[in-house]
Design a protein around this motif. Structure first.
Motif, short mmCIF file in Angstrom:
data_model
loop_
_atom_site.label_atom_id
_atom_site.label_comp_id
_atom_site.label_asym_id
_atom_site.label_seq_id
_atom_site.Cartn_x
_atom_site.Cartn_y
_atom_site.Cartn_z
N SER A 48 -10.58 1.18 -0.68
CA SER A 48 -9.59 2.18 -1.13
C SER A 48 -8.64 2.26 0.00
O SER A 48 -9.04 2.92 0.60
CB SER A 48 -9.83 2.93 -1.68
N ILE A 97 1.06 -1.60 0.43
CA ILE A 97 0.15 -0.08 -0.14
C ILE A 97 0.48 1.42 -0.06
O ILE A 97 0.64 2.45 -1.19
CB ILE A 97 -0.93 -0.29 0.83
N SER A 155 -4.06 -5.85 -13.48
CA SER A 155 -5.11 -4.51 -13.75
C SER A 155 -6.25 -4.71 -13.75
O SER A 155 -6.81 -5.72 -13.62
CB SER A 155 -3.97 -4.31 -15.05
N PHE A 168 3.01 1.79 -3.33
CA PHE A 168 1.07 2.43 -4.21
C PHE A 168 1.44 4.03 -3.87
O PHE A 168 1.30 4.81 -4.63
CB PHE A 168 -0.07 1.69 -4.39
N LEU A 190 -5.62 -7.94 -4.61
CA LEU A 190 -5.34 -6.05 -5.41
C LEU A 190 -5.52 -6.11 -6.24
O LEU A 190 -5.52 -6.70 -7.50
CB LEU A 190 -4.06 -5.33 -4.25
N THR A 191 -5.95 -4.50 -6.91
CA THR A 191 -6.22 -4.55 -8.15
C THR A 191 -6.08 -3.34 -9.10
O THR A 191 -6.04 -2.00 -8.03
CB THR A 191 -7.70 -4.71 -8.74
N THR A 192 -5.20 -2.34 -9.67
CA THR A 192 -4.94 -1.45 -9.85
C THR A 192 -4.71 -0.40 -11.85
O THR A 192 -5.28 -1.78 -12.16
CB THR A 192 -3.62 -1.19 -9.47
N ILE A 220 3.87 -2.76 -12.18
CA ILE A 220 2.94 -3.24 -11.08
C ILE A 220 4.24 -4.09 -10.70
O ILE A 220 5.24 -3.99 -9.73
CB ILE A 220 2.43 -4.28 -10.82
N HIS A 229 -4.46 4.33 -9.03
CA HIS A 229 -5.12 3.90 -7.98
C HIS A 229 -4.54 2.76 -7.54
O HIS A 229 -4.67 1.70 -8.06
CB HIS A 229 -6.54 2.83 -8.98
N LEU A 230 -4.99 1.81 -6.58
CA LEU A 230 -5.16 0.96 -5.85
C LEU A 230 -6.48 0.42 -4.50
O LEU A 230 -6.92 1.47 -4.13
CB LEU A 230 -4.11 1.01 -4.62
N ILE A 264 -1.79 -8.85 -7.58
CA ILE A 264 -2.03 -8.03 -8.03
C ILE A 264 -2.22 -7.59 -9.33
O ILE A 264 -1.00 -7.63 -10.14
CB ILE A 264 -0.97 -6.72 -7.61
#
Length: 550
Positions: free
Chosen positions: A193, A72, A163, A75, A117-119, A126, A95-96, A161
């Motif tokens: 978030s 975290i 996208s 990012f 997690l997604t971003t 990543i 974004h995370l 993680i």
């Protein structure tokens, strides 16, 4: 239980996206059928505060994994130059979001087990961001069309993680609302978030979790068209969450159940195993049948509903009813193998059913259904992508599921008081041979299956409880004797070998050795003899060898 987080805050919809904070912008979510959802956010605090609100086994506050905090922070501290709506370049963190089960778990008061997690970053970006984090052991990019970065730490903690995805499952869309639309159930389509401390809900998932309702995201029909396995996942998450199914979604699954035939059998088997690990076998079987899925996967099990049983041995109705009762009688900690064995144990009764009439009474029998069942289930399980090991073990359990009733409890009930000790020793010998041949774990499953089979049978004689009691007692006595022999260093299977026979009789290797070996072992097992040490056992073995040859 009521969660401890703040009240729901509904965001007003505007023609243009509404800025929530520096690292996240809200996007309207539209399902493929054009249905529009109202975006909802919920303040829950930063990652440490989230975990502090959760109890750890009811004793103390939970603690956020330090490796998650490292990701975290990485990012948060990775500012990028992006163009604002006015065209001006500004620095913002990428974004995370933490997705799926994590959010569902914290909203239901459970410590999260799965943290994905997604971003909006690409997999390459990543990878670059996390590869040099403190304590990282290994980082890899996995998958093809939907790439995922998997990072493993020296502590054993592992995170995925990805996208953001869109409806087609493709990576690299900056719209988390579309990512939500690519997920299966509303309870799994929520985001947290960690950079703003908010839960973001594009699909009505917060409300569904509050009302304990499992519901497909958007159109159930379209979610199933995208992936038919989601029908089985629906069953799994009913048991995982304890939620009730949305009525309209159940109806759609019944209509579309036949599409499951188009899915890979390996994926179906994987989901079925996960369901049985979560649920009692009878509950799982009942739900699969209620949704019309059982007939698509195992039509042979569904067909048991049309195979009627009759007195004197089965008053519980058709074979499927009996199978459900047997599955219900399994131990609470029953393993997968035992659950599958219960489901298939009477699979060949339709083929072996015979109905006769004597003195005005009709009688139904199923001779040799155990042996034929073993053959039949082998074909079914191979079709269903069970492993060779699973198939062989289940075939053996089904072939022998009546053996303990016939050779253990039946033998002892028929023995008079004068022959009771001899009958017990012979019954123990049955167990000892099985354990020597198959191992204790498989035989424990056979005992549980036999007891459940008797417990799921309603007969006119009503002596099933006595049979169960006898089987349990003889099995535990046998285990105790084997454990005592082991403590004394006595393993009869190893001691009765070709070497001791050839040395005693001055023989050369040949088929006669195997015959003598079997005879000696049978005598020792049926006599119930126990030995305090290995030398006494060897002495007795030599005596028997000479006696047999005399």
């Amino acid at each position: 239980m009521e969660n401890k987080f703040g009240e729901i805050k509904k965001e007003v919809q505007h023609p243009n996206p509404v800025s929530l904070d520096q690292e996240l912008r809200i996007f309207n979510f539209h399902d493929n059928d054009g249905k529009k959802f109202e975006v909802v956010t919920k303040e829950v605090g930063n990652i440490d505060q989230v975990y502090e609100m959760l109890e750890n086994n009811g004793e103390k506050k939970a603690i956020a994994p330090k490796e998650l905090i490292l990701i975290i922070d990485a990012f948060k501290n990775c500012a990028q130059l992006i163009k604002s709506r006015s065209g001006k370049e500004v620095r913002r963190s990428p974004h995370l979001l933490i997705s799926g089960g994590f959010v569902r778990d914290i909203l239901t008061g459970h410590i999260p087990r799965d943290i994905d997690l997604t971003t909006n970053l690409t997999s390459g970006e990543i990878y670059t961001l996390v590869k040099n984090l403190q304590g990282v052991k290994r980082v890899g990019i996995h998958g093809e069309s939907s790439e995922v970065v998997r990072v493993k730490f020296n502590s054993g903690e592992e995170y995925e993680i990805s996208s953001f995805k869109n409806f087609e499952g493709k990576n690299r869309t900056i719209n988390p609302g579309e990512d939500a639309g690519a997920r299966d159930f509303t309870a799994n389509a929520l985001f947290y978030s960690p950079l703003s401390g908010r839960i973001i809900d594009y699909v009505g998932g917060i409300k569904d979790i509050k009302e304990k309702r499992l519901k497909f995201t958007g159109s159930a029909e379209k979610r199933i068209e995208e992936d038919g396995i989601r029908m089985l996942r629906f069953v799994r998450f009913l048991f995982k969450t304890g939620f009730s199914p949305a009525g309209e979604d159940k109806a759609i699954i019944r209509v579309l159940a036949s599409r499951l035939k188009n899915e890979a059998t390996e994926r179906i088997k994987n989901e079925l195993d996960k369901i049985l690990l979560l649920a009692p076998a009878d509950s799982a079987l009942g739900m699969l049948d209620e949704l019309g899925l059982l007939e698509q996967i195992f039509p042979e099990v569904k067909a048991l509903q049309n195979c009627e049983q009759r007195p004197p041995f089965h008053l519980e109705g058709n074979v499927f009813n009996h199978t459900m009762l047997v599955a219900k009688k399994l131990p609470l900690n029953a393993n997968l193998r035992l659950k599958w064995a219960a489901i298939f144990h009477d699979i060949a009764k339709p083929e072996t059913r015979e109905e006769t009439e004597k003195k005005g009474k009709r009688k139904v029998s199923f001779l040799k259904h155990d042996q034929l069942g073993a053959e039949k289930v082998g074909t079914i399980l191979k079709r269903a992508s069970f492993s060779n090991k699973e198939i062989e073990e289940l075939k053996w359990l089904i072939a022998n599921h009546q053996a303990l009733f016939q050779q253990v409890s039946g033998r002892i009930k028929e023995a008079g008081s004068a022959n009771l000790d001899r009958a017990k020793n012979r019954a123990k010998a049955v167990f000892k041979k099985m354990i020597m041949d198959k191992g204790i774990d498989l035989i424990e499953d056979l005992v549980c299956l036999s007891i459940a089979d008797l417990g799921g049978q309603i007969s006119e004689k009503d002596d099933g409880e006595l049979d169960q009691k006898i089987i349990k007692e003889i099995f535990f006595e046998t285990k105790k004797e084997l454990e005592e022999n082991k403590e004394n260093g006595v393993d009869l299977k190893k001691l009765v070998n070709g070497k001791i026979i050839m040395e005693t009789l001055k023989l050369k290797p040949g088929p006669e050795i195997g015959k003598i070996q079997k005879q000696v072992l049978d005598i020792l097992l049926q006599s119930g003899e126990n030995f305090s040490d290995e030398e006494l056992a060897k002495k007795r073995i030599r005596e028997l060898i000479l006696k047999l040859k005399a």
